[in-house]
Design a protein around this motif. Structure first.
Motif, PDB file in Angstrom:
ATOM      1  N   ILE A  19       0.843  -1.192   0.000  1.00 41.12           N
ATOM      2  CA  ILE A  19       0.000   0.000   0.000  1.00 41.12           C
ATOM      3  C   ILE A  19       0.883   1.248   0.000  1.00 41.12           C
ATOM      4  CG2 ILE A  19      -1.883   1.219   1.147  1.00 41.12           C
ATOM      5  CD1 ILE A  19      -2.615  -1.610   0.218  1.00 41.12           C
ATOM      6  N   GLY A  20       0.573   2.174  -0.906  1.00 41.27           N
ATOM      7  CA  GLY A  20       1.328   3.418  -0.955  1.00 41.27           C
ATOM      8  C   GLY A  20       2.651   3.317  -1.686  1.00 41.27           C
ATOM      9  N   GLY A  21       2.830   2.255  -2.465  1.00 41.69           N
ATOM     10  CA  GLY A  21       4.055   2.103  -3.239  1.00 41.69           C
ATOM     11  C   GLY A  21       3.922   2.701  -4.634  1.00 41.69           C
ATOM     12  N   VAL A  22       4.806   2.311  -5.521  1.00 42.32           N
ATOM     13  CA  VAL A  22       4.817   2.840  -6.888  1.00 42.32           C
ATOM     14  C   VAL A  22       3.765   2.150  -7.751  1.00 42.32           C
ATOM     15  CG1 VAL A  22       6.240   3.140  -8.952  1.00 42.32           C
ATOM     16  CG2 VAL A  22       7.260   3.421  -6.680  1.00 42.32           C
ATOM     17  N   THR A  23       3.546   0.860  -7.522  1.00 43.49           N
ATOM     18  CA  THR A  23       2.613   0.086  -8.339  1.00 43.49           C
ATOM     19  C   THR A  23       1.508  -0.515  -7.473  1.00 43.49           C
ATOM     20  OG1 THR A  23       3.884  -1.963  -8.097  1.00 43.49           O
ATOM     21  CG2 THR A  23       4.469  -0.526  -9.943  1.00 43.49           C
ATOM     22  N   ASP A  24       0.344  -0.739  -8.074  1.00 48.17           N
ATOM     23  CA  ASP A  24      -0.747  -1.370  -7.329  1.00 48.17           C
ATOM     24  C   ASP A  24      -1.114  -2.732  -7.887  1.00 48.17           C
ATOM     25  OD1 ASP A  24      -1.897  -0.472  -9.662  1.00 48.17           O
ATOM     26  OD2 ASP A  24      -3.210   0.991  -8.708  1.00 48.17           O
ATOM     27  N   VAL A  25      -0.354  -3.216  -8.878  1.00 48.17           N
ATOM     28  CA  VAL A  25      -0.545  -4.554  -9.427  1.00 48.17           C
ATOM     29  C   VAL A  25       0.816  -5.246  -9.490  1.00 48.17           C
ATOM     30  CG1 VAL A  25      -1.225  -5.921 -11.450  1.00 48.17           C
ATOM     31  CG2 VAL A  25      -2.564  -3.912 -10.796  1.00 48.17           C
ATOM     32  N   PHE A  26       0.835  -6.516  -9.088  1.00 46.95           N
ATOM     33  CA  PHE A  26       2.021  -7.355  -9.196  1.00 46.95           C
ATOM     34  C   PHE A  26       1.709  -8.471 -10.190  1.00 46.95           C
ATOM     35  CE2 PHE A  26       4.166 -11.297  -7.870  1.00 46.95           C
ATOM     36  CZ  PHE A  26       5.502 -10.899  -7.927  1.00 46.95           C
ATOM     37  N   ALA A  27       2.627  -8.732 -11.092  1.00 48.82           N
ATOM     38  CA  ALA A  27       2.439  -9.798 -12.082  1.00 48.82           C
ATOM     39  C   ALA A  27       3.648 -10.718 -12.077  1.00 48.82           C
ATOM     40  CB  ALA A  27       2.234  -9.216 -13.474  1.00 48.82           C
ATOM     41  N   HIS A  28       3.394 -12.006 -12.102  1.00 51.19           N
ATOM     42  CA  HIS A  28       4.463 -13.003 -12.150  1.00 51.19           C
ATOM     43  C   HIS A  28       4.203 -13.915 -13.338  1.00 51.19           C
ATOM     44  CE1 HIS A  28       6.811 -16.624 -10.983  1.00 51.19           C
ATOM     45  NE2 HIS A  28       7.645 -15.717 -10.515  1.00 51.19           N
ATOM     46  N   ALA A  29       5.175 -14.018 -14.243  1.00 50.03           N
ATOM     47  CA  ALA A  29       4.996 -14.787 -15.477  1.00 50.03           C
ATOM     48  C   ALA A  29       5.976 -15.941 -15.551  1.00 50.03           C
ATOM     49  CB  ALA A  29       5.180 -13.882 -16.697  1.00 50.03           C
ATOM     50  N   GLY A  30       5.530 -17.031 -16.154  1.00 46.44           N
ATOM     51  CA  GLY A  30       6.377 -18.180 -16.429  1.00 46.44           C
ATOM     52  C   GLY A  30       6.201 -18.616 -17.869  1.00 46.44           C
ATOM     53  N   VAL A  31       7.294 -19.044 -18.494  1.00 40.91           N
ATOM     54  CA  VAL A  31       7.228 -19.485 -19.892  1.00 40.91           C
ATOM     55  C   VAL A  31       7.876 -20.860 -20.024  1.00 40.91           C
ATOM     56  CG1 VAL A  31       7.184 -17.142 -20.811  1.00 40.91           C
ATOM     57  CG2 VAL A  31       9.374 -18.286 -20.518  1.00 40.91           C
ATOM     58  N   ALA A  32       7.211 -21.719 -20.790  1.00 44.44           N
ATOM     59  CA  ALA A  32       7.728 -23.064 -21.051  1.00 44.44           C
ATOM     60  C   ALA A  32       8.316 -23.095 -22.449  1.00 44.44           C
ATOM     61  CB  ALA A  32       6.609 -24.092 -20.904  1.00 44.44           C
ATOM     62  N   LEU A  33       9.428 -22.386 -22.610  1.00 42.34           N
ATOM     63  CA  LEU A  33      10.133 -22.318 -23.891  1.00 42.34           C
ATOM     64  C   LEU A  33      11.550 -22.855 -23.712  1.00 42.34           C
ATOM     65  CD1 LEU A  33       9.234 -18.647 -24.957  1.00 42.34           C
ATOM     66  CD2 LEU A  33       8.120 -20.734 -25.768  1.00 42.34           C
ATOM     67  N   THR A  34      12.106 -23.404 -24.771  1.00 41.81           N
ATOM     68  CA  THR A  34      13.528 -23.737 -24.742  1.00 41.81           C
ATOM     69  C   THR A  34      14.325 -22.445 -24.885  1.00 41.81           C
ATOM     70  OG1 THR A  34      13.727 -23.991 -27.133  1.00 41.81           O
ATOM     71  CG2 THR A  34      13.023 -25.944 -25.867  1.00 41.81           C
ATOM     72  N   ALA A 128      -1.269   1.334   7.415  1.00 39.59           N
ATOM     73  CA  ALA A 128      -0.787   1.139   8.784  1.00 39.59           C
ATOM     74  C   ALA A 128      -0.556  -0.342   9.080  1.00 39.59           C
ATOM     75  CB  ALA A 128      -1.799   1.726   9.766  1.00 39.59           C
ATOM     76  N   PHE A 129      -1.509  -1.192   8.696  1.00 37.77           N
ATOM     77  CA  PHE A 129      -1.336  -2.623   8.936  1.00 37.77           C
ATOM     78  C   PHE A 129      -0.263  -3.214   8.022  1.00 37.77           C
ATOM     79  CE2 PHE A 129      -5.130  -2.487  11.505  1.00 37.77           C
ATOM     80  CZ  PHE A 129      -4.894  -3.490  12.437  1.00 37.77           C
ATOM     81  N   ASN A 130      -0.127  -2.666   6.829  1.00 39.04           N
ATOM     82  CA  ASN A 130       0.960  -3.094   5.959  1.00 39.04           C
ATOM     83  C   ASN A 130       2.302  -2.883   6.650  1.00 39.04           C
ATOM     84  OD1 ASN A 130       1.873  -2.286   2.460  1.00 39.04           O
ATOM     85  ND2 ASN A 130       2.635  -3.831   3.852  1.00 39.04           N
TER      86      ASN A 130
END
Length: 297
Positions: A19-34, A128-130
């Motif tokens: 809360i109160g940071g630069v971004t309000d969405v977090f994304a985590h990606a994985g790829v099954a490529l050689t 505050a709780f963060n």
């Protein structure tokens, strides 16, 4: 049993600052490529959306002039369909669910009630709780629960939830003691860790998974051990992204997904790009049911 190897990276990481940071969405990606497939993918992206920068990032392909390249990358004829996966986290909802865990209530319901019931002070409460629930916090617990007591005077369901939260002070005090004892291991608010667990579950389907991940200071040996106990993670190798094209592709996809999702979260979504992204998005993303537009709901 064969072990699958996945390249992973994130976008929007600010550790346990939700809360109160630069971004309000977090994304985590994985790829099954050689490695060869990932290198070919990055070469084609650079060809279709050229840029002089050395380390290619999502903001380049998200420029209006490169829209056709972005549509190709996410589209059914691109290299990622069926080979990539993204877990999204609405950071405010993630924090609200953690807060609701203290009172055994539905975090999504509190997420809906809070802003209307408390206005700008809702953000103050979450921030505050963060702070309280992060290692090395210096936020005075008396000040936070004074705010809780004040907000608990509100009538109706929202006030009732805050009155129940006021009774959860011993649980917060216990958490702060545990964080002080072992700050390197405990990370109750870092969305990266559950996202990695989910990636292993998604790709492995019970089989062991090796993840090759961009370097993250939060991925300490202690926390990697915790991840191994939480899911069938065979190995987690931290590499420099410029040395592994799979990480570069994952970084690109995570940045694209975070940007599209954040636009949608703020009512500025692009229906075409949202539709193209939807097949990649994890159905267990931390996203409110009422706004799960990203999954076509």
């Amino acid at each position: 049993m064969a072990c699958m190897e996945i390249g992973c990276d994130e976008s929007g990481a600010e550790g346990e600052k939700l809360i109160g940071g630069v971004t309000d969405v977090f994304a985590h990606a994985g790829v099954a490529l050689t490695l060869d497939e990932a290198e070919a993918c990055m070469d084609e992206v650079r060809h279709r959306a050229p840029s002089p920068i050395t380390e290619y990032k999502a903001f380049v392909i998200r420029r209006a002039k490169h829209r056709l390249a972005l549509q190709w990358l996410l589209g059914p004829r691109g290299p990622l369909r069926g080979r990539a996966h993204v877990h999204l986290t609405d950071k405010t909802l993630f924090m609200t669910r953690r807060l609701s865990d203290l009172v055994g209530d539905d975090g999504d319901r509190l997420h809906r009630l809070g802003p209307a019931a408390f206005g700008a002070r809702w953000h103050d409460l979450l921030e505050a709780f963060n702070d309280l629930m992060r290692p090395y916090s210096e936020r005075p617990i008396d000040d936070v629960f004074a705010l809780v007591d004040d907000l608990a005077q509100a009538p109706g369901e929202a006030g009732d939830l805050l009155r129940r939260l006021a009774k959860a002070r011993p649980q917060i005090e216990d958490l702060r003691v545990r964080l002080a004892r072992n700050p390197a291991t405990a990370a109750p608010l870092d969305p990266l860790l559950p996202a990695i667990v989910r990636a292993v579950e998604y790709w492995g389907r019970g089989r062991p998974v090796t993840i090759v991940h961009d370097r993250q200071t939060s991925l300490t040996e202690e926390r990697i051990d915790l991840l191994r106990r939480a899911c069938p993670l065979e190995e987690l190798r931290l590499e420099e992204s410029h040395l592994d094209a799979r990480i570069q592709v994952a970084d690109l996809l995570a940045g694209i997904a975070r940007g599209i999702a954040a636009d949608g979260l703020h009512g500025q979504g692009d229906p075409l790009l949202t539709g193209l992204l939807a097949p990649y998005v994890d159905e267990r993303s931390v996203w409110a049911d009422g706004s799960m537009w990203i999954l076509g709901g």
